[in-house]
Write a protein that holds these residues in place. Structure first.
Motif, PDB file in Angstrom:
ATOM      1  N   SER A 132       0.830  -1.204   0.000  1.00  0.00           N
ATOM      2  CA  SER A 132       0.000   0.000   0.000  1.00  0.00           C
ATOM      3  C   SER A 132       0.867   1.257   0.000  1.00  0.00           C
ATOM      4  O   SER A 132       2.051   1.194   0.308  1.00  0.00           O
ATOM      5  N   PRO A 133       0.274   2.398  -0.324  1.00  0.00           N
ATOM      6  CA  PRO A 133       1.039   3.653  -0.287  1.00  0.00           C
ATOM      7  C   PRO A 133       1.478   3.983   1.142  1.00  0.00           C
ATOM      8  O   PRO A 133       0.951   3.429   2.107  1.00  0.00           O
ATOM      9  N   ASP A 189       0.979   6.581   2.939  1.00  0.00           N
ATOM     10  CA  ASP A 189      -0.194   7.019   3.688  1.00  0.00           C
ATOM     11  C   ASP A 189      -1.403   6.221   3.224  1.00  0.00           C
ATOM     12  O   ASP A 189      -1.828   6.358   2.077  1.00  0.00           O
ATOM     13  N   VAL A 190      -1.924   5.387   4.110  1.00  0.00           N
ATOM     14  CA  VAL A 190      -3.103   4.608   3.737  1.00  0.00           C
ATOM     15  C   VAL A 190      -4.343   5.501   3.754  1.00  0.00           C
ATOM     16  O   VAL A 190      -5.194   5.404   2.885  1.00  0.00           O
ATOM     17  N   TRP A 191      -4.424   6.363   4.789  1.00  0.00           N
ATOM     18  CA  TRP A 191      -5.577   7.256   4.904  1.00  0.00           C
ATOM     19  C   TRP A 191      -5.118   8.711   4.881  1.00  0.00           C
ATOM     20  O   TRP A 191      -4.071   9.055   5.451  1.00  0.00           O
ATOM     21  N   ARG A 192      -5.863   9.568   4.235  1.00  0.00           N
ATOM     22  CA  ARG A 192      -5.604  10.998   4.307  1.00  0.00           C
ATOM     23  C   ARG A 192      -6.944  11.728   4.404  1.00  0.00           C
ATOM     24  O   ARG A 192      -7.561  12.056   3.384  1.00  0.00           O
ATOM     25  N   PRO A 193      -7.424  11.974   5.631  1.00  0.00           N
ATOM     26  CA  PRO A 193      -8.736  12.627   5.821  1.00  0.00           C
ATOM     27  C   PRO A 193      -8.670  14.068   5.333  1.00  0.00           C
ATOM     28  O   PRO A 193      -7.672  14.754   5.570  1.00  0.00           O
ATOM     29  N   THR A 225     -12.279  14.503  11.822  1.00  0.00           N
ATOM     30  CA  THR A 225     -12.745  13.174  12.212  1.00  0.00           C
ATOM     31  C   THR A 225     -12.853  13.108  13.725  1.00  0.00           C
ATOM     32  O   THR A 225     -12.271  13.929  14.440  1.00  0.00           O
ATOM     33  N   THR A 284     -11.896  10.391  15.603  1.00  0.00           N
ATOM     34  CA  THR A 284     -10.787   9.642  16.195  1.00  0.00           C
ATOM     35  C   THR A 284      -9.625   9.444  15.228  1.00  0.00           C
ATOM     36  O   THR A 284      -8.458   9.585  15.595  1.00  0.00           O
ATOM     37  N   LEU A 285      -9.951   9.144  13.983  1.00  0.00           N
ATOM     38  CA  LEU A 285      -8.935   8.698  13.022  1.00  0.00           C
ATOM     39  C   LEU A 285      -7.785   9.697  12.869  1.00  0.00           C
ATOM     40  O   LEU A 285      -6.606   9.321  12.936  1.00  0.00           O
ATOM     41  N   ARG A 316      -6.632  12.051  14.825  1.00  0.00           N
ATOM     42  CA  ARG A 316      -5.776  12.120  16.013  1.00  0.00           C
ATOM     43  C   ARG A 316      -4.822  10.925  16.071  1.00  0.00           C
ATOM     44  O   ARG A 316      -3.628  11.077  16.344  1.00  0.00           O
ATOM     45  N   LEU A 317      -5.336   9.728  15.780  1.00  0.00           N
ATOM     46  CA  LEU A 317      -4.485   8.539  15.812  1.00  0.00           C
ATOM     47  C   LEU A 317      -3.415   8.601  14.733  1.00  0.00           C
ATOM     48  O   LEU A 317      -2.263   8.200  14.950  1.00  0.00           O
ATOM     49  N   LEU A 318      -3.798   9.117  13.566  1.00  0.00           N
ATOM     50  CA  LEU A 318      -2.850   9.186  12.451  1.00  0.00           C
ATOM     51  C   LEU A 318      -1.668  10.093  12.782  1.00  0.00           C
ATOM     52  O   LEU A 318      -0.535   9.833  12.365  1.00  0.00           O
ATOM     53  N   ILE A 334      -6.335  -0.898  -3.132  1.00  0.00           N
ATOM     54  CA  ILE A 334      -5.293  -0.798  -2.101  1.00  0.00           C
ATOM     55  C   ILE A 334      -4.095   0.002  -2.587  1.00  0.00           C
ATOM     56  O   ILE A 334      -3.280   0.427  -1.797  1.00  0.00           O
ATOM     57  N   THR A 359      -3.982   5.971  -1.792  1.00  0.00           N
ATOM     58  CA  THR A 359      -4.349   6.530  -0.495  1.00  0.00           C
ATOM     59  C   THR A 359      -5.853   6.796  -0.452  1.00  0.00           C
ATOM     60  O   THR A 359      -6.437   7.274  -1.422  1.00  0.00           O
ATOM     61  N   ILE A 360      -6.457   6.467   0.680  1.00  0.00           N
ATOM     62  CA  ILE A 360      -7.897   6.635   0.837  1.00  0.00           C
ATOM     63  C   ILE A 360      -8.207   8.073   1.235  1.00  0.00           C
ATOM     64  O   ILE A 360      -7.747   8.547   2.280  1.00  0.00           O
ATOM     65  N   THR A 361      -8.967   8.772   0.396  1.00  0.00           N
ATOM     66  CA  THR A 361      -9.339  10.153   0.716  1.00  0.00           C
ATOM     67  C   THR A 361     -10.858  10.347   0.670  1.00  0.00           C
ATOM     68  O   THR A 361     -11.363  11.334   1.188  1.00  0.00           O
ATOM     69  N   ILE A 384     -13.412   7.411   4.584  1.00  0.00           N
ATOM     70  CA  ILE A 384     -12.747   7.911   5.790  1.00  0.00           C
ATOM     71  C   ILE A 384     -13.693   7.818   6.980  1.00  0.00           C
ATOM     72  O   ILE A 384     -13.317   7.379   8.072  1.00  0.00           O
ATOM     73  N   ASP A 404     -13.182   5.974  10.467  1.00  0.00           N
ATOM     74  CA  ASP A 404     -13.238   6.782  11.680  1.00  0.00           C
ATOM     75  C   ASP A 404     -14.156   6.134  12.709  1.00  0.00           C
ATOM     76  O   ASP A 404     -13.852   6.068  13.897  1.00  0.00           O
ATOM     77  N   ALA A 420     -12.471   3.153  14.181  1.00  0.00           N
ATOM     78  CA  ALA A 420     -11.454   3.600  15.142  1.00  0.00           C
ATOM     79  C   ALA A 420     -12.103   4.003  16.458  1.00  0.00           C
ATOM     80  O   ALA A 420     -11.619   3.656  17.543  1.00  0.00           O
ATOM     81  N   THR A 421     -13.202   4.727  16.370  1.00  0.00           N
ATOM     82  CA  THR A 421     -13.899   5.179  17.580  1.00  0.00           C
ATOM     83  C   THR A 421     -14.390   3.994  18.407  1.00  0.00           C
ATOM     84  O   THR A 421     -14.227   3.952  19.636  1.00  0.00           O
ATOM     85  N   LEU A 469      -4.882   1.739  15.127  1.00  0.00           N
ATOM     86  CA  LEU A 469      -4.678   1.736  13.674  1.00  0.00           C
ATOM     87  C   LEU A 469      -4.092   0.410  13.208  1.00  0.00           C
ATOM     88  O   LEU A 469      -4.421  -0.078  12.123  1.00  0.00           O
TER      89      LEU A 469
END
Lengths: 203, 203
Positions: free
Chosen positions: A151-152, A154-158, A162, A164-165, A167-169, B101, B104-106, B111, B115, B118-119, B132
């Motif tokens: 995978s890249p 960065d898997v997630w880029r909000p 959010t 929670t996500l 903050r964890l990232l 995959i 990056t997930i945007t 997301i 999220d 995660a919560t 994560l």
DNA sequence: ACCTGAACACCGTTCAAGT
DNA sequence: ACCTGAACACCGTTCAAGT
């Protein structure tokens, strides 16, 4: 140069060229392989039946380079090593994955590798009617974590806030370090459960 | 008919057509989608930037149809449901997996889904620096077992004698029954381990 | 036996032309 | 604004022609 005195091509050369392309993340079709080998696309058909057969060749040559050493050791060390090797294999060739899993496995060397794994698990004491299931679970694991590793960074880029996500990232690792940590947790969870299951069954 | 009074196309229509093709196991390229919608390939470019954007559209429409109901329940029931839904999603569109995959997930809806997961895990008591990783493990699981479900009825077909594999295969289930059993074992092992880990951490 | 070149039906993408 | 048709560079595959 219609017919060279010594052949320019062979199934092995064709398979290796395809594998090299796949590993480099490039397309590995008939045309690309021909280009790589300095030859016309139609030339490949003197050695190989088409793209499908090329994929089979690639599969065979893959398994030999990611073969797990079958030296005697505790079954769980063997399982861990197999997970590691196969995860690496899938991660190195992510675009090959759908092609590999889409076809029944008949290649003698690949069958042999699975046979060995089956033998190890039976001798470890897993019930015979459960061994194939355990093997399939291991395969799913290796594929899933292999693709995770591919995978890249960065898997997630909000893009929005959010709960929670985000903050964890901010605190989290990225790239291979993240993927390795994921794999470590995953294989630990799996092996713990397998050990527990074996102990319970042995009562 | 150069410009119809009411447009024949829209991003949503294009994405859905691609998804339908993928689900049917057919190719979902620009040409195939245009054919499906009774339109010329070049017409799509009035609504969409190219195949990459079409894939993004497909991703967004996918997640909404496989969304897990976030109603309050024990975290492990939620995790099990998410594993189930995502496994189905990947199994229904195996050829889409490398594309999904690889980027990056945007997408806001995707997301949002992560999220939420995660919560749930944070509230369940998992340490924040581990959540994560747990999510990535779940993803790897869902992908691996999804592709396993998409495999042919016979995963292995030995052509020569084997020590163990052939004997086990004679007694084993095949097709979806085999894949379902694999998933059951896999998700049980994972959830057992996660519960144990949570209990240990809570001491 | 083995490489070539031409041919065919595909693919994704661009762009001027039409309304 | 939105669909078309022609064009381009690709793709996999076949096959007659060359040695």
């Amino acid at each position: 140069m219609a017919r060279p005195s010594t052949p320019l091509l062979s199934p092995a050369l064709i398979g290796d060229a395809g594998l090299e392309l796949a590993r480099a993340g490039r397309a590995f079709g008939v045309n690309a392989i021909a280009r790589e080998l300095g030859v016309r696309p139609s030339s490949l058909y003197n050695h190989v039946d088409g793209l499908d057969e090329i994929v089979e060749l690639m599969r065979g040559r893959l398994i030999t380079s990611y073969r797990v050493d079958p030296s005697p050791r505790p079954w769980d060390a063997y399982v861990r090593a197999a997970l590691h090797a196969h995860r690496r294999m899938y991660a190195d060739h992510p675009t090959l994955v759908p092609l590999l899993i889409g076809k029944t496995i008949t290649h003698p060397l690949v069958i042999e590798a699975y046979d060995e794994l089956a033998t190890v698990l039976v001798e470890a004491g897993f019930p015979e009617d459960e061994v194939l299931t355990v093997i399939a679970v291991m395969d799913a694991f290796a594929i899933g974590f292999g693709l995770d590793l591919a995978s890249p960074d960065d898997v997630w880029r909000p893009s929005e806030d959010t709960r929670t996500l985000g903050r964890l990232l901010d605190e989290a690792e990225r790239g291979d370090a993240r993927a390795d940590r994921t794999f470590e947790l995953g294989s630990t969870l799996l092996l713990d459960s397998l050990r527990a299951r074996l102990a319970r069954g042995a009562d």
